[in-house]
Design an enzyme around this catalytic site. Sequence first.
Site, PDB file in Angstrom:
ATOM      1  N   ASP A  39       0.830  -1.210   0.000  1.00 33.25           N
ATOM      2  CA  ASP A  39       0.000   0.000   0.000  1.00 33.25           C
ATOM      3  C   ASP A  39       0.861   1.256   0.000  1.00 33.25           C
ATOM      4  O   ASP A  39       1.498   1.579   1.001  1.00 33.25           O
ATOM      5  CB  ASP A  39      -0.904  -0.005   1.233  1.00 33.25           C
ATOM      6  CG  ASP A  39      -2.045  -0.996   1.083  1.00 33.25           C
ATOM      7  OD1 ASP A  39      -2.766  -0.917   0.065  1.00 33.25           O
ATOM      8  OD2 ASP A  39      -2.210  -1.863   1.969  1.00 33.25           O
ATOM      9  N   HIS A  70      -0.453  -1.125  -4.720  1.00 29.85           N
ATOM     10  CA  HIS A  70      -1.678  -0.312  -4.711  1.00 29.85           C
ATOM     11  C   HIS A  70      -1.286   1.136  -4.434  1.00 29.85           C
ATOM     12  O   HIS A  70      -0.933   1.488  -3.314  1.00 29.85           O
ATOM     13  CB  HIS A  70      -2.598  -0.869  -3.605  1.00 29.85           C
ATOM     14  CG  HIS A  70      -3.863  -0.108  -3.402  1.00 29.85           C
ATOM     15  ND1 HIS A  70      -4.671  -0.304  -2.295  1.00 29.85           N
ATOM     16  CD2 HIS A  70      -4.486   0.848  -4.142  1.00 29.85           C
ATOM     17  CE1 HIS A  70      -5.723   0.499  -2.370  1.00 29.85           C
ATOM     18  NE2 HIS A  70      -5.631   1.208  -3.474  1.00 29.85           N
ATOM     19  N   MET A  72      -2.011   4.804  -3.693  1.00 33.45           N
ATOM     20  CA  MET A  72      -3.015   5.765  -3.213  1.00 33.45           C
ATOM     21  C   MET A  72      -2.312   7.113  -3.239  1.00 33.45           C
ATOM     22  O   MET A  72      -1.996   7.704  -2.199  1.00 33.45           O
ATOM     23  CB  MET A  72      -3.484   5.365  -1.814  1.00 33.45           C
ATOM     24  CG  MET A  72      -4.415   4.155  -1.859  1.00 33.45           C
ATOM     25  SD  MET A  72      -4.570   3.299  -0.296  1.00 33.45           S
ATOM     26  CE  MET A  72      -3.165   2.195  -0.441  1.00 33.45           C
ATOM     27  N   GLY A 146      -6.611   4.546   3.163  1.00 42.18           N
ATOM     28  CA  GLY A 146      -5.737   5.368   4.003  1.00 42.18           C
ATOM     29  C   GLY A 146      -5.181   4.641   5.209  1.00 42.18           C
ATOM     30  O   GLY A 146      -4.065   4.920   5.632  1.00 42.18           O
ATOM     31  N   GLY A 148      -5.157   0.752   7.660  1.00 40.25           N
ATOM     32  CA  GLY A 148      -5.563  -0.622   7.914  1.00 40.25           C
ATOM     33  C   GLY A 148      -6.523  -0.657   9.095  1.00 40.25           C
ATOM     34  O   GLY A 148      -6.673   0.332   9.817  1.00 40.25           O
ATOM     35  N   GLY A 149      -7.199  -1.790   9.260  1.00 34.29           N
ATOM     36  CA  GLY A 149      -8.009  -2.007  10.449  1.00 34.29           C
ATOM     37  C   GLY A 149      -9.303  -1.227  10.528  1.00 34.29           C
ATOM     38  O   GLY A 149      -9.860  -1.042  11.618  1.00 34.29           O
ATOM     39  N   GLY A 178     -11.034  -4.386   5.355  1.00 39.67           N
ATOM     40  CA  GLY A 178     -11.948  -5.064   6.265  1.00 39.67           C
ATOM     41  C   GLY A 178     -12.299  -6.502   5.889  1.00 39.67           C
ATOM     42  O   GLY A 178     -13.326  -7.028   6.333  1.00 39.67           O
ATOM     43  N   GLY A 198      -5.172  -7.197   5.690  1.00 37.92           N
ATOM     44  CA  GLY A 198      -4.074  -6.744   6.531  1.00 37.92           C
ATOM     45  C   GLY A 198      -4.252  -7.282   7.934  1.00 37.92           C
ATOM     46  O   GLY A 198      -3.651  -8.292   8.317  1.00 37.92           O
ATOM     47  N   SER A 199      -5.126  -6.632   8.695  1.00 40.08           N
ATOM     48  CA  SER A 199      -5.288  -7.044  10.098  1.00 40.08           C
ATOM     49  C   SER A 199      -5.715  -8.495  10.247  1.00 40.08           C
ATOM     50  O   SER A 199      -5.240  -9.186  11.150  1.00 40.08           O
ATOM     51  CB  SER A 199      -6.266  -6.131  10.834  1.00 40.08           C
ATOM     52  OG  SER A 199      -6.908  -5.241   9.990  1.00 40.08           O
TER      53      SER A 199
HETATM   54  C1  DX5 Z   1      -6.381   0.603   2.978  1.00 46.75           C
HETATM   55  C2  DX5 Z   1      -5.376  -0.299   2.291  1.00 46.75           C
HETATM   56  C3  DX5 Z   1      -5.575  -1.724   2.620  1.00 46.75           C
HETATM   57  C4  DX5 Z   1      -5.383  -2.060   4.062  1.00 46.75           C
HETATM   58  C5  DX5 Z   1      -6.291  -3.195   4.393  1.00 46.75           C
HETATM   59  O1  DX5 Z   1      -6.211   1.898   2.548  1.00 46.75           O
HETATM   60  O2  DX5 Z   1      -5.480  -0.167   0.881  1.00 46.75           O
HETATM   61  O3  DX5 Z   1      -4.807  -2.590   1.781  1.00 46.75           O
HETATM   62  O4  DX5 Z   1      -4.079  -2.371   4.411  1.00 46.75           O
HETATM   63  O5  DX5 Z   1      -6.223  -3.401   5.765  1.00 46.75           O
HETATM   64  P1  DX5 Z   1      -7.326  -4.219   6.567  1.00 46.75           P
HETATM   65  O6  DX5 Z   1      -7.370  -5.596   5.963  1.00 46.75           O
HETATM   66  O7  DX5 Z   1      -6.768  -4.204   7.955  1.00 46.75           O
HETATM   67  O8  DX5 Z   1      -8.624  -3.501   6.421  1.00 46.75           O
HETATM   68 ZN    ZN Z   2      -4.503  -1.726  -0.504  1.00 47.72          ZN
END
Ligand code: DX5
Ligand code: ZN
Length: 231
Positions: A39, A70, A72, A146, A148-149, A178, A198-199
Amino acid sequence: MTFDRTLKIAPSILSADFADFGREIQAIEAQGADWVHVDVMDGHFVPNLTFGPPAVKAFRQHVKTVMDVHLMIAPVDPYIDAYADAGADILTAHLEAGPHIHRTLQAIRAAGMKAGVALNPGTPASAVEHLLELADLVCVMTVNPGFGGQKFIDMTAKVHALRAMIGDRPVHIEIDGGVDPTTAPALIEAGADVLVAGSAVFRGGSVDQPEVYGANMRAIREAVAKMGAAA
Ligand code: DX5
Ligand code: ZN
């Protein structure tokens, strides 16, 4: 990279130990990750700031599977060559990051990478209708990008619409945000094939306890398989 629609889990290293990326990447791959999701945030398109091309190039040395980057960031185009040089297999840009996503996708492919287009929760599936010949992946954000979690935002209807629109084209549908064993099954059922998590992958584990990562990924796969069996 050959194309298929089998379920792929792409752990986001945003949830890894930032002091130990090499061993974290090795651990998730050894435990069954299909892709590694990176990310990249710029503190402008999204409020958070993460990795630039030199960091991503360093991650590449450890990735044996697929490095799924990815972005952003806005603008995207001035940085495409740098992420190609860093070794991205897939480079995904946000449709909302600028006025010329069509040109951006062309430039990503021209630089030798697979091209992805990501959609924020407020952007409709129809926004990619005229981009499907230029894209190898559509990333459906199920959080506002933006961090995780964050709490999952249900985008099942968008995934359904995209899957119908894609038809036989070799375009992956990726879900990001999520994802866990409770949210994953309906998204796969709707037509997604790549789950970023992620989480839900890193929770409770570490490079010294990597089997927790394996168990967390298995829990997602089993929840999806159970739904398939029930259908
Ligand atoms: C959010 C990122 C995701 C993030 C997902 O902006 O693009 O890739 O790390 O994290 P979780 O799985 O914890 O929602
Ligand atoms: Zn991502």
